[in-house]
Scaffold this active site. Structure first.
Site, PDB file in Angstrom:
ATOM      1  N   SER A   1      47.628  32.312  37.061  1.00  0.00           N
ATOM      2  CA  SER A   1      47.643  33.183  35.887  1.00  0.00           C
ATOM      3  C   SER A   1      49.084  33.389  35.449  1.00  0.00           C
ATOM      4  O   SER A   1      50.010  33.252  36.261  1.00  0.00           O
ATOM      5  CB  SER A   1      47.008  34.535  36.215  1.00  0.00           C
ATOM      6  OG  SER A   1      47.255  35.483  35.193  1.00  0.00           O
TER       7      SER A   1
ATOM      8  N   TYR B   1      46.442  42.273  41.317  1.00  0.00           N
ATOM      9  CA  TYR B   1      46.029  40.977  40.771  1.00  0.00           C
ATOM     10  C   TYR B   1      47.225  40.035  40.664  1.00  0.00           C
ATOM     11  O   TYR B   1      47.158  38.876  41.089  1.00  0.00           O
ATOM     12  CB  TYR B   1      45.398  41.194  39.401  1.00  0.00           C
ATOM     13  CG  TYR B   1      45.048  39.928  38.659  1.00  0.00           C
ATOM     14  CD1 TYR B   1      43.975  39.145  39.054  1.00  0.00           C
ATOM     15  CD2 TYR B   1      45.796  39.515  37.550  1.00  0.00           C
ATOM     16  CE1 TYR B   1      43.647  37.982  38.372  1.00  0.00           C
ATOM     17  CE2 TYR B   1      45.474  38.356  36.860  1.00  0.00           C
ATOM     18  CZ  TYR B   1      44.402  37.589  37.273  1.00  0.00           C
ATOM     19  OH  TYR B   1      44.089  36.449  36.594  1.00  0.00           O
TER      20      TYR B   1
END
Length: 294
Positions: free
Chosen positions: A149, A162
């Site tokens: 990501s 995250y």
């Protein structure tokens, strides 16, 4: 950075085999459909068979759903054995480690269980699956794709857990890529920005429940930035790109003669990857705060 160009699908006598985790919806489902349409035999890891049936119904080509929870090591072992039986000596030509979750909240008050859960799925699950399929990857001269990501190299506030998992994948990809080079096994890291997937409806629900389970002091201290975060989450889907863009990058990573080591996908990811290299941290912090309205 130019988007990866993939060649038209070609038919081969023996099917190319790939295992995709987290294929129920979103990016994983888009990858399954695109690769199946290009002649791959896709073993699609899903949590419920209903999801697998829906995936097959909307796809061309061969998709074989397998019930796969990446936190269940015995289940991983069983699924990989089943896949190996079906692939035979051909092995796997690819594994796409896509399964993952994102839980938002101020790090100061985030329950440790929520932090640990993200590492359990996004990192430990990925490593367990990769270790389990390595004999099949070796047999099939396959490739390994990790779903990272843009939060892995430029993490937004309230996504520390995250982002930490995705930053871990940056290290794993770098190390594994060099370790496996003697056998010609390529490792690619996909770095998507904002993507139009069901995660945003889940994020809106999570934003509404952000303070649940946290002490009153959390709401008192973080009420203003959390309100700004909720507004930003509402806007993101309109700016996000389709998951097929990510599937295209995954396809290039699996099929290209010269796959890239990293694939930033989306303008936000491409720009972000450049900014972290040339903009001082303090200035970048200021930019992020302005963009988020905090």
């Amino acid at each position: 950075m130019n988007a990866p160009q993939i060649m038209p699908a070609t038919s081969t006598a023996a099917p190319r085999n790939v295992l995709i985790t987290g294929a129920s919806t979103g990016i994983g489902a888009a990858c399954a459909r695109m690769l199946a349409g290009r002649g791959w035999r896709v073993f699609a890891g899903v949590r419920k068979m209903q999801d697998g049936e829906a995936l097959m119904a909307g796809s061309e080509g061969q998709i074989i759903p397998v019930i796969l929870d990446v936190t269940n090591r015995e289940q991983i072992k069983t699924v990989v054995q089943e896949v190996g039986t079906q692939c035979g000596t051909a092995g796997l030509q690819g594994v796409v480690n896509n399964a993952g979750i994102a839980l938002a909240g101020p790090l100061e008050f985030m329950p440790m269980e929520a932090f640990e859960r993200q590492f359990e799925i996004n990192v430990l699950g990925l490593v367990t699956v990769t270790q389990a399929v390595m004999p099949l990857i070796r047999a099939g001269h396959g490739r390994i794709v990790l779903m990272g990501s843009n939060s892995g190299f430029m993490c937004e506030p309230f996504l520390a857990g995250y982002g930490a998992t995705k930053h871990a994948l940056e290290a794993i990809a770098d190390s594994l890529r060099i370790e496996l080079r003697p056998w010609g096994i390529d490792v690619a890291l996909i770095e998507p920005g904002a993507i139009k997937t069901p995660i945003w409806s889940k994020s809106r629900e999570a934003a509404e429940q952000l303070f649940v389970g946290m002490p009153p002091e959390c709401e008192k201290l973080y009420a203003t930035p959390i309100t700004a975060l909720r507004k930003m989450v509402e806007k993101v889907p309109s700016m996000a790109i389709p998951p097929e863009r990510v599937a295209k990058a995954v396809t290039h990573a699996l099929e290209s003669r010269w796959p890239r080591t990293r694939y930033p996908v989306g303008l936000d990811s491409i720009v972000g990857s450049l900014l972290v290299k040339i903009v001082p941290d303090r200035l970048l912090d200021w930019v992020i705060r302005k963009v988020m309205g905090i």
